[in-house]
Scaffold this active site. Sequence first.
Site, PDB file in Angstrom:
ATOM      1  N   ARG A  96       0.805  -1.226   0.000  1.00 54.17           N
ATOM      2  CA  ARG A  96       0.000   0.000   0.000  1.00 54.17           C
ATOM      3  C   ARG A  96       0.839   1.277   0.000  1.00 54.17           C
ATOM      4  NH1 ARG A  96      -4.129  -1.684   4.579  1.00 54.17           N
ATOM      5  NH2 ARG A  96      -2.364  -3.028   5.048  1.00 54.17           N
ATOM      6  N   HIS A 130      -2.227  -3.942  -4.724  1.00 55.00           N
ATOM      7  CA  HIS A 130      -2.826  -2.610  -4.530  1.00 55.00           C
ATOM      8  C   HIS A 130      -2.581  -1.694  -5.731  1.00 55.00           C
ATOM      9  CE1 HIS A 130      -4.413   0.770  -2.401  1.00 55.00           C
ATOM     10  NE2 HIS A 130      -3.298   1.443  -2.620  1.00 55.00           N
ATOM     11  N   ASP A 168     -13.153   4.188  -3.736  1.00 54.79           N
ATOM     12  CA  ASP A 168     -12.499   5.393  -4.251  1.00 54.79           C
ATOM     13  C   ASP A 168     -12.156   5.194  -5.719  1.00 54.79           C
ATOM     14  OD1 ASP A 168      -9.729   4.287  -4.513  1.00 54.79           O
ATOM     15  OD2 ASP A 168      -9.987   4.056  -2.349  1.00 54.79           O
ATOM     16  N   LYS A 191     -15.456  11.895  -2.483  1.00 55.16           N
ATOM     17  CA  LYS A 191     -15.516  12.709  -1.284  1.00 55.16           C
ATOM     18  C   LYS A 191     -15.611  14.154  -1.772  1.00 55.16           C
ATOM     19  CE  LYS A 191     -12.319  12.954   2.628  1.00 55.16           C
ATOM     20  NZ  LYS A 191     -10.952  12.589   2.992  1.00 55.16           N
ATOM     21  N   ARG A 193     -16.326  18.472  -0.540  1.00 54.19           N
ATOM     22  CA  ARG A 193     -16.442  19.421   0.572  1.00 54.19           C
ATOM     23  C   ARG A 193     -17.297  20.610   0.123  1.00 54.19           C
ATOM     24  NH1 ARG A 193     -12.978  20.493   4.908  1.00 54.19           N
ATOM     25  NH2 ARG A 193     -11.407  19.106   4.071  1.00 54.19           N
ATOM     26  N   ASP A 218     -13.120  -3.961  -2.847  1.00 50.65           N
ATOM     27  CA  ASP A 218     -11.830  -3.337  -2.526  1.00 50.65           C
ATOM     28  C   ASP A 218     -10.754  -4.413  -2.576  1.00 50.65           C
ATOM     29  OD1 ASP A 218     -10.179  -1.230  -1.919  1.00 50.65           O
ATOM     30  OD2 ASP A 218     -11.023  -0.823   0.047  1.00 50.65           O
ATOM     31  N   THR A 226     -12.452   1.633   6.103  1.00 45.23           N
ATOM     32  CA  THR A 226     -12.845   2.135   4.774  1.00 45.23           C
ATOM     33  C   THR A 226     -14.179   1.542   4.340  1.00 45.23           C
ATOM     34  OG1 THR A 226     -10.504   2.242   4.194  1.00 45.23           O
ATOM     35  CG2 THR A 226     -12.068   2.284   2.358  1.00 45.23           C
TER      36      THR A 226
HETATM   37  C1  R5P Z   1      -6.511   1.604   0.492  1.00 47.09           C
HETATM   38  O1  R5P Z   1      -6.173   2.338  -0.429  1.00 47.09           O
HETATM   39  C2  R5P Z   1      -6.892   0.182   0.283  1.00 47.09           C
HETATM   40  O2  R5P Z   1      -7.343  -0.034  -1.020  1.00 47.09           O
HETATM   41  C3  R5P Z   1      -7.948  -0.243   1.287  1.00 47.09           C
HETATM   42  O3  R5P Z   1      -9.122   0.527   1.065  1.00 47.09           O
HETATM   43  C4  R5P Z   1      -7.464  -0.016   2.688  1.00 47.09           C
HETATM   44  O4  R5P Z   1      -6.192  -0.550   2.851  1.00 47.09           O
HETATM   45  C5  R5P Z   1      -8.392  -0.649   3.676  1.00 47.09           C
HETATM   46  O5  R5P Z   1      -7.897  -0.443   4.968  1.00 47.09           O
HETATM   47  P1  R5P Z   1      -8.849  -0.401   6.200  1.00 47.09           P
HETATM   48  O6  R5P Z   1      -9.670  -1.667   6.185  1.00 47.09           O
HETATM   49  O7  R5P Z   1      -7.928  -0.332   7.387  1.00 47.09           O
HETATM   50  O8  R5P Z   1      -9.709   0.815   6.085  1.00 47.09           O
END
Ligand code: R5P
Length: 303
Positions: A96, A130, A168, A191, A193, A218, A226
């Site tokens: 990551r 990733h 994302d 996201k 603002r 994901d 996340t």
């Molecule tokens: C982040 O960019 C990865 O793709 C995952 O979304 C992230 O590593 C998930 O981590 P966590 O479960 O701690 O939110």
Amino acid sequence: MIIALIQRSYFEEGLKIANSLRSEVLEFVEKMFPDGEQYVRIIDPNKLENNVVLIISTLYPGQDVSLFKTLLLADASRRHRAREIIGVIPYIAYSRQDKAFLPGEPVSAELVIDMFKAAGFTGLLTVDIHNPDVLKSFGDKAVNIFISDLLVERALKYVSDPVVISPDKGALNRARYAAEIHGLEYDYMVKSRDRITGVISYATKSVDINGRDAVLIDDIISTGGTIAEASKILYEKGARRVVVAASHGLMVGDALSKLEKANIHKVILANTLGIRHRHELIEYVDISGRVADEVSTFLAKLK
Ligand code: R5P
């Protein structure tokens, strides 16, 4: 001849991969010295000479020890003149940190790949890393195996005509890949603002999720933060049911209870790690057949 060296914690999956490639599995001794250093010794190492060696290993749990043992196996194979040393490593730890986000940080994802090279690996297959860009130093001798279609296929047991959503934009590729194969809509979350109030809000980019099912996809679930957050937002936006699909389910700490609280209906994971979580929310998809097929295609190109 194809020789396989299989890490203990991934033996069941590794054996399926090795058997379907009709490779001979070589045993090796592994131990830790009293001071904490790692040791491996391949039994019958003369069989390595001039052969293709598959080192089937995964780097979670125990990232540092698993990584080092994997490097030691490659080094031993190189010293015994293996013709090719191919890493079949479904989960590559440290992936990551794929760039220096702050001055002074390393790029661990590239470092690990460079370490594989230095140890003697001549090829590398992994699952849904990733950021596949970090594999570039292996050129066409690296394969990032996509499995999101298999995860979504299983998720379809629990949802109807879902939108496949990545939390994302950076992760959109795996949502798109699976959605296109299964003829589904896909989207990603953004996201934003409010410039006047400063309030941050999340939403799907273009598909209205109200009244619809979602497969939230994901690469990694670590703390679950996340996915739990993304799922809550989808429900707030009117989603009917959220099923989660992830390639690597680390599930650290209270990740599972976060996912339960977020009202997630099911969590579909691939068996890429050296552990399995036993919980009613979780279902595993066996991806060893897909990995074996990809290794077979890769080996055919070497000839
Ligand atoms: C982040 O960019 C990865 O793709 C995952 O979304 C992230 O590593 C998930 O981590 P966590 O479960 O701690 O939110």
